[in-house]
Scaffold this motif. Structure first.
Motif, mmCIF file in Angstrom:
data_model
loop_
_atom_site.group_PDB
_atom_site.id
_atom_site.type_symbol
_atom_site.label_atom_id
_atom_site.label_comp_id
_atom_site.label_asym_id
_atom_site.label_seq_id
_atom_site.Cartn_x
_atom_site.Cartn_y
_atom_site.Cartn_z
ATOM 1 N N UNK A 79 0.829 -1.206 0.000
ATOM 2 C CA UNK A 79 0.000 0.000 0.000
ATOM 3 C C UNK A 79 0.864 1.257 0.000
ATOM 4 N N UNK A 80 1.906 1.251 0.844
ATOM 5 C CA UNK A 80 2.807 2.411 0.893
ATOM 6 C C UNK A 80 3.484 2.595 -0.460
ATOM 7 N N UNK A 81 3.934 1.481 -1.035
ATOM 8 C CA UNK A 81 4.581 1.528 -2.341
ATOM 9 C C UNK A 81 3.613 2.097 -3.383
ATOM 10 N N UNK A 82 2.344 1.679 -3.295
ATOM 11 C CA UNK A 82 1.327 2.158 -4.226
ATOM 12 C C UNK A 82 1.184 3.674 -4.166
ATOM 13 N N UNK A 83 1.156 4.215 -2.947
ATOM 14 C CA UNK A 83 1.037 5.671 -2.795
ATOM 15 C C UNK A 83 2.252 6.379 -3.380
ATOM 16 N N UNK A 84 3.432 5.814 -3.111
ATOM 17 C CA UNK A 84 4.663 6.433 -3.639
ATOM 18 C C UNK A 84 4.623 6.456 -5.172
#
Lengths: 251, 303
Positions: free
Chosen positions: A104-109
């Motif tokens: 999820x964090x990677x997706x936002x980045x």
């Protein structure tokens, strides 16, 4: 909490998550960069910035999540895990939480990185994120990745080998759901209930240009947030099946 | 203490472990002996809750493995030294294990030191030789300072130095009062390592006894007798009910009697003895004799 720490140590003490994250970032942001560079300055829309993140990089993240489980089976470290934590369900749930969170964090980045690079390469275009729909379109990518990771882990637990799990996930996500639309009449109706189609439906910006929208032309029965809920429900259902199988099976 | 009660594992129609019951006591090394494919590894996996028994149960200090709280603090196991991620360092491998069972980081360094891997702790486990992998596996088993230890074929493929190291290591662990169960298909190795034996063949218990007793019983005692007056001694021994056969070079091979008994009989009858030597049958022969049926049966099943 202990189990989350364990899975975090396990994940970050090997190289594959770093490589997969880097690859997803390069592919996702890179595709947006290419699109931005080849669109006339001022003509780029926000809807065109997320092809890389929602289509291309998603596949890499699915592979990363599946690998987090299948490598454990490949090297039998899953047995070491079950020796240390005999409660298999909590061990696997902890792994799912850690991997889904990272995805999820990677997706936002990747999503905001894509908007950022588009702004740099096409400064005259209106790429401001102001409306709720626009926020959903960009920030929603993280949710998509997190839920997608849960599906990938469930498939990984069920299949237990990298090649099989990766093939299933890529064919399913990139080919199968799209090809079903070719079936005359009923194809589009079936598509309205396929998980990744609904995931794309959730991200749709609802602009005038249908070419910008993945899953365009499908008559979805759910609202956009309803589609996300449906996608999440399928992910959880798959995970529950995988956990039950893992609990009963000989490790 | 490990207690197996009627442990059974079936894979379809194949019975891997058949109604196996035995106990492993603390304070000594117990050898778990059987030919390849006898069900040793399957049994060990069931002890550790990895495989689900078809019937029966196995308890560790009165509890099934899966009900142990922080199991690494009660049981340490080395089933396969290759159960590590090749791209993860030895220290990282031990670290996640330690964290999972609430063990302090200092234990990681302590066990690395104990098995002599401190120098290579930050190297990836994939590059380790078999001996080093085996040491890493032992370090993982010792991490929680457990009372019960299980080793599956720990000396397989090791060089003599490694074998000696592991043998001494296991004996020291037992001397500290721990329960040590070590499996092997080599009786000669177990004769040197274990003081107690659980012998299985084709998934069934053949015997549980002390190693010495097992060897005495299975090799049978024969005594080689050389004497210029064998014509006189031979019939005397036969009269006593011993089995007498002609040995090499005109000597007699007597079974069922100890050298003491034969010496006494000879002296009582004024027979001169030139040689009186107890003969040990080979351990391998004895082991084959005991488990031979089991192995043959296994082969027939495979047809």
């Amino acid at each position: 909490m202990t189990l989350l720490a364990v899975e975090r140590i396990k994940l970050f003490s090997t190289r594959s998550p770093y490589w997969c994250s880097a690859l997803a970032l390069v592919l996702g942001v890179g595709l947006t960069a290419i699109i931005a560079a080849s669109t006339d300055n001022g003509q780029l829309s926000l809807g065109a910035t997320q092809f890389g993140s929602s289509q291309l990089a998603l596949s890499v993240v699915l592979v990363m999540a599946a690998l987090a489980v299948t490598t454990e089976y490949r090297f039998s470290t899953i047995r070491a895990t079950f020796l240390a934590v005999p409660n298999r369900t909590s061990a696997l749930v902890a792994k799912t939480v850690v991997v889904a969170f990272i995805a999820a964090v990677l997706g936002e980045i990747i999503a905001f990185g894509s908007v950022g690079i588009a702004k740099v390469l096409s400064p005259a275009s209106d790429l401001a994120i102001t409306t709720g729909d626009e926020w959903r379109h960009v920030a929603g990518v993280g949710l998509l990745y997190g839920i997608g990771a849960v599906i990938a882990i469930a498939v990984g637990i069920l299949v237990r080998q990298t090649a099989g799990a990766v093939a299933i996930l890529l064919v399913w996500n990139m080919l199968l759901e799209g090809l079903i639309g070719i079936i005359p009449k009923v194809g589009v109706k079936i598509q309205a209930w396929l998980p990744f189609m609904n995931a794309n439906h959730f991200l749709q910006l609802g602009g005038d240009n249908p070419a910008e929208q993945a899953g365009a032309g499908v008559d979805f029965k759910l609202s956009q947030w309803g589609s996300l809920g449906y996608f999440a429900a399928i992910a959880v259902a798959l995970l529950v099946v995988a956990l039950i199988v893992a609990k009963r099976r000989d490790a | 203490m490990i207690e197996a009660i009627g442990l059974t594992k079936r894979y379809g129609r194949t019975v891997a472990v058949d109604d196996l019951s035995f106990t492993v006591q603390p304070g000594r090394v117990t050898g778990f002996l059987g030919p390849n494919g006898a069900g040793k590894s399957t049994t060990m996996r069931m002890i550790l809750g990895l495989d689900r028994p078809t019937a029966g149960r196995v308890l560790i200090d009165g509890k099934p493995y899966t009900e142990l709280n922080r199991p690494l603090q009660t049981v340490g196991a080395l089933l396969d030294a290759k159960w590590v991620h090749p791209n993860r360092s030895a220290r990282a491998h031990l670290k996640w294990l330690a964290v999972s069972n609430g063990l302090p980081k200092s234990r990681v360094d302590a066990v690395l030191e104990a098995v002599g891997l401190t120098q290579v702790a930050s190297k990836n486990a994939g590059g380790f030789s078999l001996g080093m992998s085996q040491r890493l596996g032992i370090a993982a088993a010792l991490l929680g300072d457990p009372k019960v230890l299980l080793f599956d074929e720990p000396v397989n493929g090791l060089d003599p130095e490694g074998i000696l190291w592991i043998r001494t290591f296991m004996q020291n662990l037992a001397a500290e009062g721990r329960t040590v169960l070590v499996s092997s298909h080599l009786l000669s190795e177990m004769a040197l390592t274990a003081s107690e034996l659980v012998v299985i063949g084709r998934g069934k218990l053949i015997t549980q006894s002390s190693t010495q007793e097992f060897i005495d019983r299975s090799t049978g005692n024969t005594v080689l007798v050389r004497s210029p007056q064998l014509f006189k001694l031979g019939p005397l021994l036969v009269d006593k009910g011993f089995t007498v056969r002609d040995g090499a070079d005109g000597a007699l091979s007597v079974s069922g009697a100890t050298s003491d008994q034969i010496g006494d009989i000879a002296a009582a009858n004024g027979v001169v003895l030139h040689e009186l030597s107890p003969q040990r049958g080979s351990l391998e022969e004895a082991f084959m004799q005991l488990t031979g049926d089991a192995v043959e049966y296994h082969a027939e099943i495979g047809k």
